[in-house]
Design a protein around this motif. Structure first.
Motif, PDB file in Angstrom:
ATOM      1  N   GLY A 153       1.610  -2.576 -20.359  1.00  0.00           N
ATOM      2  CA  GLY A 153       0.509  -1.923 -21.037  1.00  0.00           C
ATOM      3  C   GLY A 153      -0.781  -1.995 -20.258  1.00  0.00           C
ATOM      4  N   ALA A 154      -0.688  -1.970 -18.942  1.00  0.00           N
ATOM      5  CA  ALA A 154      -1.876  -2.060 -18.095  1.00  0.00           C
ATOM      6  C   ALA A 154      -1.548  -1.488 -16.716  1.00  0.00           C
ATOM      7  CB  ALA A 154      -2.347  -3.503 -17.965  1.00  0.00           C
ATOM      8  N   ILE A 155      -2.600  -1.111 -15.988  1.00  0.00           N
ATOM      9  CA  ILE A 155      -2.424  -0.605 -14.631  1.00  0.00           C
ATOM     10  C   ILE A 155      -2.181  -1.756 -13.668  1.00  0.00           C
ATOM     11  CG2 ILE A 155      -3.578   0.490 -12.662  1.00  0.00           C
ATOM     12  CD1 ILE A 155      -5.087   2.253 -14.588  1.00  0.00           C
ATOM     13  N   SER A 156      -1.164  -1.591 -12.837  1.00  0.00           N
ATOM     14  CA  SER A 156      -0.984  -2.432 -11.651  1.00  0.00           C
ATOM     15  C   SER A 156      -1.155  -1.522 -10.439  1.00  0.00           C
ATOM     16  CB  SER A 156       0.400  -3.080 -11.627  1.00  0.00           C
ATOM     17  OG  SER A 156       0.555  -3.992 -12.695  1.00  0.00           O
ATOM     18  N   GLU A 157      -2.181  -1.777  -9.648  1.00  0.00           N
ATOM     19  CA  GLU A 157      -2.433  -0.964  -8.465  1.00  0.00           C
ATOM     20  C   GLU A 157      -1.796  -1.602  -7.239  1.00  0.00           C
ATOM     21  OE1 GLU A 157      -6.513   1.649  -8.831  1.00  0.00           O
ATOM     22  OE2 GLU A 157      -6.607  -0.282  -7.840  1.00  0.00           O
ATOM     23  N   ILE A 158      -1.067  -0.786  -6.481  1.00  0.00           N
ATOM     24  CA  ILE A 158      -0.452  -1.224  -5.233  1.00  0.00           C
ATOM     25  C   ILE A 158      -1.134  -0.446  -4.115  1.00  0.00           C
ATOM     26  CG2 ILE A 158       1.699  -1.584  -3.994  1.00  0.00           C
ATOM     27  CD1 ILE A 158       1.584  -2.913  -6.786  1.00  0.00           C
ATOM     28  N   LEU A 159      -1.919  -1.145  -3.302  1.00  0.00           N
ATOM     29  CA  LEU A 159      -2.654  -0.523  -2.208  1.00  0.00           C
ATOM     30  C   LEU A 159      -1.947  -0.811  -0.897  1.00  0.00           C
ATOM     31  CD1 LEU A 159      -6.266  -1.621  -3.268  1.00  0.00           C
ATOM     32  CD2 LEU A 159      -4.949   0.344  -4.075  1.00  0.00           C
ATOM     33  N   GLN A 160      -1.884   0.218  -0.019  1.00  0.00           N
ATOM     34  CA  GLN A 160      -1.192   0.053   1.255  1.00  0.00           C
ATOM     35  C   GLN A 160      -1.944   0.782   2.356  1.00  0.00           C
ATOM     36  OE1 GLN A 160       3.389  -0.001   0.788  1.00  0.00           O
ATOM     37  NE2 GLN A 160       2.748   1.538  -0.673  1.00  0.00           N
ATOM     38  N   PRO A 161      -2.041   0.178   3.544  1.00  0.00           N
ATOM     39  CA  PRO A 161      -2.670   0.871   4.669  1.00  0.00           C
ATOM     40  C   PRO A 161      -1.749   1.948   5.217  1.00  0.00           C
ATOM     41  CG  PRO A 161      -1.822  -1.262   5.368  1.00  0.00           C
ATOM     42  CD  PRO A 161      -1.618  -1.186   3.879  1.00  0.00           C
ATOM     43  N   PRO A 162      -2.279   2.859   6.040  1.00  0.00           N
ATOM     44  CA  PRO A 162      -1.438   3.900   6.635  1.00  0.00           C
ATOM     45  C   PRO A 162      -0.253   3.302   7.383  1.00  0.00           C
ATOM     46  CG  PRO A 162      -3.764   4.355   7.033  1.00  0.00           C
ATOM     47  CD  PRO A 162      -3.689   2.974   6.449  1.00  0.00           C
ATOM     48  N   GLY A 163       0.898   3.922   7.189  1.00  0.00           N
ATOM     49  CA  GLY A 163       2.098   3.471   7.878  1.00  0.00           C
ATOM     50  C   GLY A 163       2.881   2.398   7.169  1.00  0.00           C
ATOM     51  N   VAL A 164       2.345   1.857   6.071  1.00  0.00           N
ATOM     52  CA  VAL A 164       3.053   0.854   5.277  1.00  0.00           C
ATOM     53  C   VAL A 164       3.490   1.497   3.971  1.00  0.00           C
ATOM     54  CG1 VAL A 164       2.901  -1.360   4.091  1.00  0.00           C
ATOM     55  CG2 VAL A 164       1.762  -1.055   6.300  1.00  0.00           C
ATOM     56  N   CYS A 165       4.777   1.562   3.748  1.00  0.00           N
ATOM     57  CA  CYS A 165       5.340   2.155   2.528  1.00  0.00           C
ATOM     58  C   CYS A 165       6.401   1.193   1.991  1.00  0.00           C
ATOM     59  CB  CYS A 165       5.947   3.532   2.817  1.00  0.00           C
ATOM     60  SG  CYS A 165       4.776   4.739   3.461  1.00  0.00           S
ATOM     61  N   GLN A 166       5.933   0.151   1.340  1.00  0.00           N
ATOM     62  CA  GLN A 166       6.827  -0.919   0.913  1.00  0.00           C
ATOM     63  C   GLN A 166       6.910  -1.031  -0.603  1.00  0.00           C
ATOM     64  OE1 GLN A 166       8.608  -2.304   3.058  1.00  0.00           O
ATOM     65  NE2 GLN A 166       7.558  -2.338   5.020  1.00  0.00           N
ATOM     66  N   GLU A 167       6.490   0.020  -1.315  1.00  0.00           N
ATOM     67  CA  GLU A 167       6.451  -0.088  -2.770  1.00  0.00           C
ATOM     68  C   GLU A 167       7.828  -0.305  -3.392  1.00  0.00           C
ATOM     69  OE1 GLU A 167       6.066   4.367  -1.699  1.00  0.00           O
ATOM     70  OE2 GLU A 167       5.277   2.448  -1.015  1.00  0.00           O
ATOM     71  N   TRP A 168       8.865   0.308  -2.820  1.00  0.00           N
ATOM     72  CA  TRP A 168      10.194   0.144  -3.409  1.00  0.00           C
ATOM     73  C   TRP A 168      10.689  -1.286  -3.241  1.00  0.00           C
ATOM     74  CZ3 TRP A 168      11.894   3.109  -6.969  1.00  0.00           C
ATOM     75  CH2 TRP A 168      11.562   4.458  -6.995  1.00  0.00           C
ATOM     76  N   ARG A 169      10.450  -1.881  -2.093  1.00  0.00           N
ATOM     77  CA  ARG A 169      10.864  -3.270  -1.888  1.00  0.00           C
ATOM     78  C   ARG A 169      10.153  -4.199  -2.863  1.00  0.00           C
ATOM     79  NH1 ARG A 169       9.847  -4.928   4.026  1.00  0.00           N
ATOM     80  NH2 ARG A 169      10.631  -6.898   3.193  1.00  0.00           N
ATOM     81  N   LEU A 170       8.906  -3.870  -3.177  1.00  0.00           N
ATOM     82  CA  LEU A 170       8.142  -4.702  -4.098  1.00  0.00           C
ATOM     83  C   LEU A 170       8.587  -4.513  -5.543  1.00  0.00           C
ATOM     84  CD1 LEU A 170       5.671  -6.615  -4.540  1.00  0.00           C
ATOM     85  CD2 LEU A 170       4.319  -4.530  -4.891  1.00  0.00           C
TER      86      LEU A 170
END
Length: 202
Positions: free
Chosen positions: A47-64
């Motif tokens: 029931g809240a926002i979780s923000e996942i920030l990543q620099p260019p070239g890093v796409c690790q959201e699925w692993r997380l």
């Protein structure tokens, strides 16, 4: 793979959302012990926002996010993902790709609308939205929708947004761990902001 967590608190750089989300509310275990140990409630806030920030070239959201998503039951909505999810790879990690609903909206306004509508859907258990362009007041609207409908909401944004005001209860910055200190498969998550721990009883 492993996850290392570093705690940073940028304080005044973040608009605090205490009025919109309770730090002592329900959570969903992230599946990463190091991260859960750092979060009040031991997981992703429900029931809240979780923000996942990543620099260019890093796409690790699925692993997380995969360990937590595999523990849920029901549709997971993806709004504006940069690539079509690789079903066999997700299935190998325990997430049935048939649970994923992909919304290929390109315009920022369309992504915001689709995200809010997904949060309103009773069957949906989690929403992942890629929002490279979004204003603070729009984020507040999504925060309220997530709280009202008790959903997991993950917003994927560029690392450049870390200095911008945000109502997110949880903000993480993902970077690749230096090879000198960790295996190349490791992730480093810096906590920019986390839910406040409940005050002890008087």
């Amino acid at each position: 793979s492993s996850l290392s967590v570093a705690s940073l608190d940028f304080g005044t750089a973040v608009w605090r959302a205490d009025a919109l989300a309770c730090a002592c509310g329900a959570t969903v275990a992230s599946g990463h012990g190091a991260l859960d140990a750092e979060l009040p409630g031991g997981g992703w806030p429900l029931g809240a926002i979780s923000e996942i920030l990543q620099p260019p070239g890093v796409c690790q959201e699925w692993r997380l996010l995969l360990p937590a998503l595999t523990r849920t039951c029901g549709p997971v909505v993806l709004v504006g993902p940069p690539q079509v999810p690789f079903g066999p790879g997700l299935a190998a990690q325990g997430l049935d790709a048939r649970r994923l609903l992909w919304v290929g909206a390109a315009a920022p306004a369309a992504r915001l609308w689709a995200t809010e509508q997904a949060l309103r859907c009773a069957e949906v258990v989690a929403v992942l939205a890629w929002l490279p362009q979004v204003r603070t007041e729009q984020l507040r609207r999504l925060q309220l929708a997530a709280q009202t409908h008790r959903k997991l909401l993950f917003l994927l944004r560029p690392a450049a947004a870390q200095s911008a005001s945000s109502p997110a209860v949880l903000r993480l910055l993902l970077v690749r761990a230096p090879h000198t200190s960790a295996p190349p498969t490791s992730l480093l998550a810096q906590i920019l902001h986390r839910p406040h721990a409940p005050a002890p009883p008087p």
